[in-house]
Each structure stands twice: as structure tokens, then as C-alpha cells.
Design a protein around this motif. Structure first.
Motif, PDB file in Angstrom:
ATOM      1  N   UNK A  90      -8.027 -20.898 -18.128  1.00  0.00           N
ATOM      2  CA  UNK A  90      -7.571 -21.145 -17.468  1.00  0.00           C
ATOM      3  C   UNK A  90      -7.174 -22.199 -17.220  1.00  0.00           C
ATOM      4  N   UNK A  91      -7.761 -23.219 -17.245  1.00  0.00           N
ATOM      5  CA  UNK A  91      -7.314 -24.337 -17.441  1.00  0.00           C
ATOM      6  C   UNK A  91      -5.713 -24.606 -18.716  1.00  0.00           C
ATOM      7  N   UNK A  92      -5.921 -24.239 -19.533  1.00  0.00           N
ATOM      8  CA  UNK A  92      -5.182 -24.118 -20.750  1.00  0.00           C
ATOM      9  C   UNK A  92      -3.644 -23.288 -19.764  1.00  0.00           C
ATOM     10  N   UNK A  93      -3.901 -22.572 -19.242  1.00  0.00           N
ATOM     11  CA  UNK A  93      -2.769 -21.589 -18.843  1.00  0.00           C
ATOM     12  C   UNK A  93      -2.069 -22.207 -17.468  1.00  0.00           C
ATOM     13  N   UNK A 100      -7.186 -26.358 -10.788  1.00  0.00           N
ATOM     14  CA  UNK A 100      -6.504 -27.640 -10.741  1.00  0.00           C
ATOM     15  C   UNK A 100      -7.018 -28.624 -12.074  1.00  0.00           C
ATOM     16  N   UNK A 101      -8.171 -29.148 -13.079  1.00  0.00           N
ATOM     17  CA  UNK A 101      -8.136 -29.407 -13.547  1.00  0.00           C
ATOM     18  C   UNK A 101      -7.224 -29.429 -14.425  1.00  0.00           C
ATOM     19  N   UNK A 102      -6.529 -28.367 -15.187  1.00  0.00           N
ATOM     20  CA  UNK A 102      -5.175 -27.750 -15.867  1.00  0.00           C
ATOM     21  C   UNK A 102      -4.092 -28.526 -15.598  1.00  0.00           C
ATOM     22  N   UNK A 139       0.229 -25.079 -18.424  1.00  0.00           N
ATOM     23  CA  UNK A 139       1.588 -24.450 -19.032  1.00  0.00           C
ATOM     24  C   UNK A 139       1.776 -24.216 -17.611  1.00  0.00           C
ATOM     25  N   UNK A 140       1.918 -23.698 -16.451  1.00  0.00           N
ATOM     26  CA  UNK A 140       2.585 -23.544 -15.479  1.00  0.00           C
ATOM     27  C   UNK A 140       2.830 -24.747 -15.010  1.00  0.00           C
ATOM     28  N   UNK A 141       1.980 -25.426 -13.831  1.00  0.00           N
ATOM     29  CA  UNK A 141       2.450 -26.582 -13.760  1.00  0.00           C
ATOM     30  C   UNK A 141       3.210 -26.892 -14.066  1.00  0.00           C
ATOM     31  N   UNK A 142       3.243 -27.231 -15.820  1.00  0.00           N
ATOM     32  CA  UNK A 142       3.847 -28.354 -16.997  1.00  0.00           C
ATOM     33  C   UNK A 142       5.495 -28.063 -16.006  1.00  0.00           C
ATOM     34  N   UNK A 143       5.881 -26.629 -15.678  1.00  0.00           N
ATOM     35  CA  UNK A 143       6.698 -26.331 -15.714  1.00  0.00           C
ATOM     36  C   UNK A 143       7.436 -26.021 -13.891  1.00  0.00           C
ATOM     37  N   UNK A 144       6.138 -26.042 -13.298  1.00  0.00           N
ATOM     38  CA  UNK A 144       6.561 -25.312 -11.515  1.00  0.00           C
ATOM     39  C   UNK A 144       6.754 -27.033 -10.921  1.00  0.00           C
ATOM     40  N   UNK A 156     -25.633 -15.118  -8.008  1.00  0.00           N
ATOM     41  CA  UNK A 156     -25.751 -16.512  -7.630  1.00  0.00           C
ATOM     42  C   UNK A 156     -25.084 -17.894  -8.246  1.00  0.00           C
ATOM     43  N   UNK A 157     -24.573 -16.901  -9.700  1.00  0.00           N
ATOM     44  CA  UNK A 157     -23.273 -17.134 -10.593  1.00  0.00           C
ATOM     45  C   UNK A 157     -22.310 -16.413 -10.372  1.00  0.00           C
ATOM     46  N   UNK A 158     -22.228 -15.181  -9.901  1.00  0.00           N
ATOM     47  CA  UNK A 158     -21.064 -15.097  -9.438  1.00  0.00           C
ATOM     48  C   UNK A 158     -19.537 -16.322  -8.484  1.00  0.00           C
ATOM     49  N   UNK A 159     -21.061 -16.031  -7.243  1.00  0.00           N
ATOM     50  CA  UNK A 159     -20.623 -17.494  -6.363  1.00  0.00           C
ATOM     51  C   UNK A 159     -20.277 -18.357  -6.903  1.00  0.00           C
ATOM     52  N   UNK A 160     -20.564 -19.021  -7.523  1.00  0.00           N
ATOM     53  CA  UNK A 160     -20.306 -20.296  -7.731  1.00  0.00           C
ATOM     54  C   UNK A 160     -19.255 -20.055  -8.925  1.00  0.00           C
ATOM     55  N   UNK A 161     -18.738 -18.829  -9.631  1.00  0.00           N
ATOM     56  CA  UNK A 161     -17.759 -19.101 -10.999  1.00  0.00           C
ATOM     57  C   UNK A 161     -15.875 -19.405  -9.857  1.00  0.00           C
ATOM     58  N   UNK A 162     -15.873 -18.540  -8.401  1.00  0.00           N
ATOM     59  CA  UNK A 162     -14.550 -18.684  -7.754  1.00  0.00           C
ATOM     60  C   UNK A 162     -14.959 -19.898  -7.609  1.00  0.00           C
ATOM     61  N   UNK A 163     -15.332 -21.405  -7.125  1.00  0.00           N
ATOM     62  CA  UNK A 163     -15.960 -22.045  -7.547  1.00  0.00           C
ATOM     63  C   UNK A 163     -15.511 -23.643  -8.676  1.00  0.00           C
ATOM     64  N   UNK A 164     -15.973 -23.347  -9.809  1.00  0.00           N
ATOM     65  CA  UNK A 164     -15.846 -23.410 -11.090  1.00  0.00           C
ATOM     66  C   UNK A 164     -14.144 -22.810 -11.566  1.00  0.00           C
ATOM     67  N   UNK A 165     -13.845 -21.621 -11.403  1.00  0.00           N
ATOM     68  CA  UNK A 165     -12.336 -21.865 -11.284  1.00  0.00           C
ATOM     69  C   UNK A 165     -11.177 -22.215 -10.570  1.00  0.00           C
ATOM     70  N   UNK A 166     -11.004 -22.260  -9.691  1.00  0.00           N
ATOM     71  CA  UNK A 166     -10.389 -23.083  -8.763  1.00  0.00           C
ATOM     72  C   UNK A 166     -10.885 -24.108  -9.659  1.00  0.00           C
ATOM     73  N   UNK A 167     -11.465 -25.209  -9.610  1.00  0.00           N
ATOM     74  CA  UNK A 167     -11.362 -26.525  -9.937  1.00  0.00           C
ATOM     75  C   UNK A 167     -10.990 -26.405 -11.678  1.00  0.00           C
ATOM     76  N   UNK A 168     -11.198 -25.004 -12.146  1.00  0.00           N
ATOM     77  CA  UNK A 168     -10.765 -25.659 -13.798  1.00  0.00           C
ATOM     78  C   UNK A 168      -8.956 -24.947 -13.395  1.00  0.00           C
TER      79      UNK A 168
END
Length: 597
Positions: free
Chosen positions: A50-53, A206-208, A56-61, A192-204
Motif C-alpha cells: 500500500x505504501x509503494x502504490x 500517508x507515509x507512502x 506511485x499514485x500521489x506522484x501523479x495526483x 484486536x490486530x484487525x482493528x489496529x490494521x486499519x490505523x496502520x493501513x491509513x498510516x502506510x
């Protein structure tokens, strides 16, 4: 002692061979073994992907509005509208990806195919920019104008960026849900890990985009557009390869068939029985024992009150079953209660979803009017020129900071105040807080614009550095947007994933993406309406080509007012909302998203 060691070995072996409880399967279609599939090994691969993709996307957008004005010679209003329409189309395609994923392909296959389309689109954009658009070389830096372009060259450009939109749009909702699939929510630890995943997903995510918003934007601002697009293409290709490498580790859910036919069956069945007298309770409603066959093994949803007309679809009559075989029923006359509840769930989600669209109008200003506002300010700080689009880095830093503060400070603190062992605030409450912060962001942007105009010379083009107000004054509005995203968009991802039936999880994530899509279209419409009415009597309008002659501040204050009205409507809808009730998790789901404090 030997017996104790033997019992430990047996227990370890049982845990190692234990299957997941949520019905997920491995690559070969067999029940997924918990220790050998999914969890954070697969989750981290998906986060990196997700970070790499996103890079790539924001490199254009993120810099597309400046590419349109500097390279393709569009004016500010047209460029802002073009970006809004393109971004909106990205998220409209998320519905296409979600439909194919939930119905036929499954999430893994859908992610792989749309990522390949994404890579092809970026390569096409890079080639067209290098060969045709950025001519002479180095133009589009704000100083050197680019030449005119033929119809074929413009057609190739738009074909490329909309291929990028198709690839990224179809991929995004499925990768979020596919990542969540790697955690068994019926297991307390993985839940509990599934709930945490969504936060880390959105963090990835943004860091990407941080690399795109700093390094790539810097090169593109200097006129090296083709280089920036080639880096984006390379990043997207690396993301695809990484995704494929993790194939043996992933957990999968089988597609559940066309949801549109299931929805239509409920509506038709209910309509055919509109004259029948319904019992006051849920007695007499059709329930299939065990897993619901109509939804390909998904968990059963318990009956809820509300939308009682639809319950007629599950009301059993003498004409619903085959005379020769009583186990066979006509799905266009009788539907299991879980199938009926699927429709109810979606109908309950729609008002909440509609209330998130105005927030997305606010969010989309970062990629358009915030950038144009920054370009009209003093961009030199201590001899270094700050590209206006790179200011969105402060949004990303704000997201990272507030995800940490929310998970480590705010949520546990609220949980202790409420004296509850559950999460501190619900997803619905988080989304409401996000709307409040969005109002603050628009007010901040409006105040900054007032002062920018105060220190601007009206007779000079806004790109000549005519305003002495530093671009760093934009930091608060970007920081507010970042904070609001943590509450609104992360909350949305969790909320729609939790409140959609098992057979419609990708559709739940697509609802979040489609909210952003419609927000972009509404933003485009709003800009057009504002320009139409504000340019009467030969006035320059609120958003003219030269912002020094306009009133962009009024547009920001208008958005603040609209978001305030939307927040009032949202609170009413959130209080009315009833959560999905899965079998075996009645009480948990009943309290999970209560809006009241």
C-alpha cells in the motif's frame, strides 16, 4: 515432568494446526491454518504494498493541478475542476473493483489485475510526458512555458491518467479489505490486530505519499515531470511484485455471487407478499440452519426491527416451496432472513455515507485550491523555495502524529473515563469529531486567505510572489485536515468494514472511497456554481485566474458553513443508526457503534 512436556507439545501442535474460525481459506481453497497463514506476516506485506502504490499514485495526483496549469496551459478554475473530476473517477472505479471482487474474482485476483492496469497507465503517462507533453525539456517549472499540444497528444494524456484512475480505483477498496481478511475477527487476539490494521493501513497510505509530496514534488516543480512519473511507475511495479511474493501466505474468502440479484430477490419477494398479514414477532420467518446457503457460507445475520416491509420476503407461505421437494424454494418468492438483513444493513448505511460526502469536499481542497493558494504566497523560506504541493507533507505528519495520539493516549483515556473495557469511542463518534475538525480547517484556510489578500498587490499576477505572506501560514489548515482524517477516514474504514455483511466487505470499503469520489464531483460542481454567480456584472469572481483579484476566502468560509450543517444532519442519522447483529456476537455488535456517550 515428561507428561507435562508432552502435553505442551501436543497443545503447541494443536495450535499450529488449528484453522481459523471465520471461514477463510488458503491458496488451494482449504481451510486456512492459523499459524501458517495471514496475521502480521501477510499484513506487513500488504502495508508495504500500500505504501509503494500510494507513492506511485500521489506522484501523479498531488501535483496534477500544476501540471495542468503549467504544461497544458489550463486556467485555475478549469484545472481545479479537472483534478476534482479525475480524482472522483478514481473512486467511482472503486465500485467496479468491489463488485468484481465480492461477486466473481475474489479480492486477491482483483487486486493483482487492477495493479497491473495501474502500472500500464503510469508507463503510458511517463512515455507521453517524455515524448510529447513536456516540450521544450524543462518547461512547466513556472518560468518556462510549454508549447501547444495536438489533439492526439492530449488524447494520449487523458487516456493514460484515466487508466491510472481505473487501476488505482479498482485496487484501493480491495487491498484494505484483503488486509483485514488476514486477521480472524472471531479470535480475540487477532480481532484486536484487525482493528489496529486499519490505523496502520491509513498510516502506510500517508507515509507512502510523503515521498511523493516532498522529493517527487520538488523535481516536478523544477520541470522534471517525466522523471517524477517514471519514479511513480517504478514504485507501482515494485508494489505489484511484492504483492505477488506474498501469495502463499494470504488468507482468502470465496466470492459470493452477484449481490444485485440477491437485493432484487428481496425487493421482488417482499412486493409479491404486500397483502399478507405479518405476525407481530419474527416467528414464521425463513431461516436456513447453519451457514446461509444463499450467501456461500457467510455468517448468519440476526433479525432486526425496522424496514418491516422487507421482512415479507422471508415470510413463509404455502406457495413458496416445491410440491415434490419441500427443501427447494423459489428465491424470487422466499428469501432467508440473512438475505433480507443484508438489504437492511445497506439501507441503514446510506444516510451515514451521504453525510460523509461534504467532508470529502473539504478533503479534496488539499489537491486543488490549497495548492493554488500556496502558489500565490511567498514560497521562499531562508533562500529555499518550497513547492506548494509539498505543503501536504504537514497533512501526512499530522496523520502520523494523531494516529499515535489516538491509539496510545486519547482512546485509552476515554475508556478509563467511561470505566469500560471496550474501546474508548465508537467509529460513529470518531467520524463526528472528524467533521468538527474539518470545520476548523476551513475556517483556518479562510483566515489565511484574508491575510494573504491583505499583503498582496492586486495589480500583479498571483504567481509573481505578489503576496508577502509566507506559505508556512498554511501549516495549520493542513494539520487540521490530517487530524480530521484520522477520525473520519480511519473511522469510516473500520465502520463500513464492521457494518457490512460478510459477502459485501469490499463494497463497504468502496463506500468509503465513493464518498471521496462524490466529494470531488460536488467540489467541482460547487466551484462552477460559485464562479457563475460571483462573476455576474463583469466581476472577477471568487476563484479567478489571478487569485489576488478574487475572494477565495469566501469559498473556504462557505465550505465551513456547509460542513457545520452536514454535522447536524450526521448527528441525527448516527443516533438513528442500528448496528448489524451477527449470530454469536449480539451484544458486542449492539454496543460497538452506539453514538451516545
Amino acid at each position: 515432568m515428561a507428561c507435562l512436556e508432552m502435553s505442551k507439545e501436543v497443545k503447541f501442535k494443536e495450535e499450529e494446526e488449528a484453522c481459523t474460525l471465520d471461514g477463510s481459506v488458503d491458496w488451494h481453497g482449504r481451510p486456512a491454518i492459523r499459524a501458517k497463514s495471514g496475521r502480521w506476516v501477510a499484513g506487513i506485506i500488504i502495508l508495504l504494498n500500500q505504501g509503494l502504490a500510494t507513492l506511485a499514485f500521489f506522484g501523479v495526483g498531488v501535483n496534477l493541478v500544476l501540471f495542468l496549469t503549467r504544461v497544458l496551459q489550463q486556467n485555475n478554475a478549469d484545472a481545479a475542476n479537472s483534478v476534482s473530476k479525475w480524482t472522483g473517477t478514481v473512486y467511482i472505479f472503486s465500485l467496479v473493483g468491489a463488485f468484481l471482487s465480492d461477486s466473481y474474482w475474489g479480492r486477491y485476483k482483483t487486486c493483482a489485475i487492477f495493479q497491473l492496469i495501474f502500472v500500464i497507465g503510469l508507463i503510458s503517462l511517463s512515455l507521453s510526458s517524455y515524448l510529447f507533453l513536456v516540450r521544450p525539456i524543462g518547461c512547466g517549472d513556472g518560468k518556462t512555458p510549454c508549447g501547444t499540444h495536438s489533439t492526439m497528444e492530449m488524447g494520449l494524456f487523458y487516456f493514460s491518467i484515466y487508466l491510472v484512475a481505473l487501476g488505482n480505483g479498482g485496487y484501493q477498496p480491495n487491498i484494505a479489505t484483503f488486509g483485514a481478511d488476514q486477521f480472524d475477527e472471531d479470535d480475540s487476539k487477532e480481532g484486536h490486530s484487525k482493528v489496529a490494521f486499519f490505523s496502520f493501513f491509513y498510516l502506510a497510505l500517508n507515509l507512502g505519499s510523503l515521498f511523493s509530496n516532498t522529493i517527487l514534488v520538488f523535481f516536478e516543480d523544477k520541470g522534471m515531470w517525466a522523471l517524477g512519473f517514471w519514479v511513480s511507475a517504478g514504485s507501482a511495479f515494485a508494489a505489484l511484485v511484492l504483492f505477488l511474493v506474498g501469495t502463499p501466505r494470504y488468507r482468502h474468502f470465496k466470492p459470493n455471487g452477484n449481490p444485485l440479484s440477491r437485493f432484487c430477490q428481496v425487493i421482488v419477494s417482499a412486493a409479491k407478499k404486500w397483502r399478507f398479514e405479518m405476525p407481530p414477532s419474527a416467528e414464521g420467518l425463513f431461516v436456513v440452519d447453519g451457514r446461509e446457503s444463499s450467501t456461500n457460507g457467510c455468517r448468519r445475520i440476526l433479525h432486526t426491527h425496522g424496514f418491516k416491509f422487507l421482512d415479507r420476503a422471508a415470510f413463509i407461505t404455502s406457495r413458496d416451496f416445491d410440491d415434490k421437494n419441500q427443501s427447494i424454494h423459489n428465491p424470487w418468492r422466499l428469501c432467508p432472513i440473512t438475505q433480507v438483513e443484508e438489504v437492511k444493513c445497506i439501507l441503514r448505511l446510506l444516510p451515514i455515507w451521504l453525510c460523509t460526502i461534504i467532508y470529502s469536499v473539504v478533503f479534496t481542497q488539499m489537491a486543488s485550491l490549497f495548492v493554488e493558494q500556496g502558489a500565490a504566497m511567498k514560497t521562499k523560506v531562508s533562500g529555499f523555495t518550497i513547492p506548494p504541493a509539498s505543503m501536504s507533507s504537514f497533512d501526512i505528519l499530522s496523520v502520523a502524529l494523531f494516529i499515535f495520539l489516538y491509539r496510545r493516549v486519547f482512546d485509552p483515556l476515554v475508556g478509563r473515563i467511561k470505566k469500560s473495557n471496550s474501546r474508548g469511542i465508537t467509529e460513529l463518534q470518531r467520524m463526528g469529531i472528524g467533521l468538527v475538525i474539518a470545520v476548523m480547517a476551513m475556517v483556518s484556510a479562510g483566515i489565511v486567505e484574508c491575510y494573504r489578500l491583505k499583503y498582496a498587490k492586486k495589480d500583479r499576477s498571483h504567481r509573481d510572489g505578489s503576496s508577502s505572506l509566507s506559505i508556512l501560514w498554511q501549516i495549520p489548515q493542513y494539520a487540521f485536515i490530517g487530524a480530521s482524517e484520522v477520525f473520519m477516514y480511519v473511522g469510516q474504514l473500520e465502520f463500513f468494514n464492521a457494518q457490512t455483511p460478510d459477502g459485501l466487505k469490499s463494497f463497504g470499503s468502496a463506500l468509503c472511497m465513493t464518498s471521496i469520489s462524490l466529494g470531488n464531483y460536488v467540489s467541482s460542481l460547487l466551484v462552477s456554481v460559485v464562479m457563475k454567480f460571483s462573476t455576474e456584472d463583469n466581476l472577477p469572481g471568487w476563484i479567478p485566474g489571478n487569485l489576488n483579484r478574487g475572494h477565495l476566502d469566501r469559498f473556504f468560509f462557505l465550505l465551513a458553513a456547509l460542513t457545520t450543517v452536514d454535522m447536524v444532519v450526521y448527528i441525527a442519522c448516527a443516533k438513528w443508526f442500528k448496528c448489524i447483529k451477527m449470530e454469536g456476537r449480539f451484544e458486542e455488535n449492539d454496543k460497538a457503534n452506539d453514538f451516545t456517550v
